[in-house]
Design a protein around this motif. Sequence first.
Motif, PDB file in Angstrom:
ATOM      1  N   PRO A   1       0.802  -1.237   0.000  1.00 39.76           N
ATOM      2  CA  PRO A   1       0.000   0.000   0.000  1.00 39.76           C
ATOM      3  C   PRO A   1       0.830   1.281   0.000  1.00 39.76           C
ATOM      4  O   PRO A   1       0.471   2.257  -0.657  1.00 39.76           O
ATOM      5  N   GLN A   2       1.951   1.289   0.744  1.00 36.17           N
ATOM      6  CA  GLN A   2       2.783   2.495   0.799  1.00 36.17           C
ATOM      7  C   GLN A   2       3.417   2.784  -0.562  1.00 36.17           C
ATOM      8  O   GLN A   2       3.375   3.905  -1.069  1.00 36.17           O
ATOM      9  N   VAL A   3       4.020   1.752  -1.150  1.00 37.68           N
ATOM     10  CA  VAL A   3       4.668   1.923  -2.449  1.00 37.68           C
ATOM     11  C   VAL A   3       3.618   2.170  -3.528  1.00 37.68           C
ATOM     12  O   VAL A   3       3.806   2.994  -4.428  1.00 37.68           O
ATOM     13  N   GLY A   4       2.481   1.474  -3.415  1.00 34.06           N
ATOM     14  CA  GLY A   4       1.398   1.668  -4.375  1.00 34.06           C
ATOM     15  C   GLY A   4       0.873   3.093  -4.375  1.00 34.06           C
ATOM     16  O   GLY A   4       0.619   3.676  -5.437  1.00 34.06           O
ATOM     17  N   ARG A   5       0.747   3.681  -3.172  1.00 31.57           N
ATOM     18  CA  ARG A   5       0.295   5.069  -3.070  1.00 31.57           C
ATOM     19  C   ARG A   5       1.286   6.018  -3.733  1.00 31.57           C
ATOM     20  O   ARG A   5       0.905   6.923  -4.490  1.00 31.57           O
ATOM     21  N   LEU A   6       2.590   5.795  -3.494  1.00 30.86           N
ATOM     22  CA  LEU A   6       3.626   6.635  -4.098  1.00 30.86           C
ATOM     23  C   LEU A   6       3.638   6.477  -5.617  1.00 30.86           C
ATOM     24  O   LEU A   6       3.790   7.463  -6.365  1.00 30.86           O
ATOM     25  N   TYR A   7       3.458   5.261  -6.081  1.00 28.22           N
ATOM     26  CA  TYR A   7       3.386   4.965  -7.522  1.00 28.22           C
ATOM     27  C   TYR A   7       2.269   5.779  -8.180  1.00 28.22           C
ATOM     28  O   TYR A   7       2.465   6.402  -9.231  1.00 28.22           O
ATOM     29  N   GLU A   8       1.094   5.812  -7.547  1.00 27.68           N
ATOM     30  CA  GLU A   8      -0.036   6.573  -8.096  1.00 27.68           C
ATOM     31  C   GLU A   8       0.242   8.073  -8.058  1.00 27.68           C
ATOM     32  O   GLU A   8      -0.101   8.805  -8.999  1.00 27.68           O
ATOM     33  N   GLU A   9       0.858   8.550  -6.997  1.00 25.01           N
ATOM     34  CA  GLU A   9       1.203   9.972  -6.896  1.00 25.01           C
ATOM     35  C   GLU A   9       2.167  10.371  -8.018  1.00 25.01           C
ATOM     36  O   GLU A   9       2.047  11.442  -8.624  1.00 25.01           O
ATOM     37  N   LEU A  10       3.142   9.512  -8.272  1.00 21.32           N
ATOM     38  CA  LEU A  10       4.123   9.789  -9.324  1.00 21.32           C
ATOM     39  C   LEU A  10       3.476   9.817 -10.691  1.00 21.32           C
ATOM     40  O   LEU A  10       3.793  10.667 -11.537  1.00 21.32           O
ATOM     41  N   LYS A  11       2.553   8.886 -10.933  1.00 21.61           N
ATOM     42  CA  LYS A  11       1.846   8.881 -12.218  1.00 21.61           C
ATOM     43  C   LYS A  11       1.107  10.206 -12.427  1.00 21.61           C
ATOM     44  O   LYS A  11       1.128  10.772 -13.526  1.00 21.61           O
ATOM     45  N   GLU A  12       0.477  10.698 -11.358  1.00 18.64           N
ATOM     46  CA  GLU A  12      -0.263  11.962 -11.458  1.00 18.64           C
ATOM     47  C   GLU A  12       0.686  13.140 -11.704  1.00 18.64           C
ATOM     48  O   GLU A  12       0.407  14.008 -12.540  1.00 18.64           O
ATOM     49  N   ARG A  13       1.809  13.181 -10.963  1.00 19.40           N
ATOM     50  CA  ARG A  13       2.774  14.277 -11.122  1.00 19.40           C
ATOM     51  C   ARG A  13       3.368  14.274 -12.532  1.00 19.40           C
ATOM     52  O   ARG A  13       3.537  15.342 -13.149  1.00 19.40           O
ATOM     53  N   ILE A  14       3.687  13.104 -13.027  1.00 14.53           N
ATOM     54  CA  ILE A  14       4.290  13.004 -14.364  1.00 14.53           C
ATOM     55  C   ILE A  14       3.273  13.400 -15.440  1.00 14.53           C
ATOM     56  O   ILE A  14       3.605  14.123 -16.384  1.00 14.53           O
ATOM     57  N   ALA A  15       2.037  12.958 -15.270  1.00 16.52           N
ATOM     58  CA  ALA A  15       0.994  13.290 -16.245  1.00 16.52           C
ATOM     59  C   ALA A  15       0.721  14.785 -16.267  1.00 16.52           C
ATOM     60  O   ALA A  15       0.385  15.354 -17.316  1.00 16.52           O
ATOM     61  N   ALA A  16       0.856  15.453 -15.115  1.00 13.56           N
ATOM     62  CA  ALA A  16       0.555  16.885 -15.011  1.00 13.56           C
ATOM     63  C   ALA A  16       1.738  17.763 -15.394  1.00 13.56           C
ATOM     64  O   ALA A  16       1.615  18.981 -15.429  1.00 13.56           O
TER      65      ALA A  16
END
Length: 308
Positions: A292-307
Amino acid sequence: MNLEHPRIAIVGSGAVGCYYGGRLAQHGHEVHFLMRSDYAHVKQHGLKIRSVHGDFELPQVYCHRRTAEIGQCDLVIIAMKATANAALLELLPPLLHNKTMILTLQNGLGSDDFLARHFGSTHVLGGLCFVCINRTATGEIHHIAQGQISLGEHSGAPQVRTETLATEFRRCGIECKVEPSLLTARWKKLVWNIPFNGLSIAAGNKDTAAILADAVLEKRVRDLMREIIETAGKLGHAIPLVLMDDMIERTRTMSPYKPSSLIDFLAGSEVELEAIWGEPVRQAKAAGMEMPQVGRLYEELKERIAAR
């Protein structure tokens, strides 16, 4: 294959490739660099490396635009981003003979298996670089701290060639140790890479010192590290929890350092999102576990990169 005087190719001549290839060339090896953007400058002016272990210059460098110009080599060192692995299917064949060693210094999980599938497991070794290094200008590299390579075989336990290669790296000024399990060593490196590379982007473009100066972020670093170590253990890769404190304290002693993923993010380049964050989550899920911790960071990174 001549292990005493190998013909060496560097595929991916950025900071990591130029530093380690430069060290090998400095100590007498025939090293050929595959270069793109820096080709004309390095062809004319050579390489300059500033290092905590002593500055040096290589006024004449074997540099090439295509691997076909290099020809067959005994050792091919891959230092390009894992995001560009598909290009290796075209780049590598001109460099290979039936005993060529392919050493990937790439981050994360998956590159060793990719190379083994396409070029044969017996050819593939992996190296994990624990180094702070940046390309500061065309043809110029700044080695800030550390520099060790942990070396292992894809196909199993270390061989005579693994030990011989490690010995030669040490002769060339590269601290090197041989790992009994390459995959365990890769999970061990993720204990640092996942939190520091990830939070440097997700927390708003922060260097390592800024991350550790924030109590909330330091707690998150520790939570991520613990989850990675516990997951690795359940997958059969025992990593002691004390590694958390060791890595954090070593990072404190470094000057403020921008991790490579942050540099890629700020430059608008591809971030190794899947190799460093996505693949560990997928491997854990395939084994019936959640991260869950790494998964949350993974999703945050996807959002930052997309933006971006």
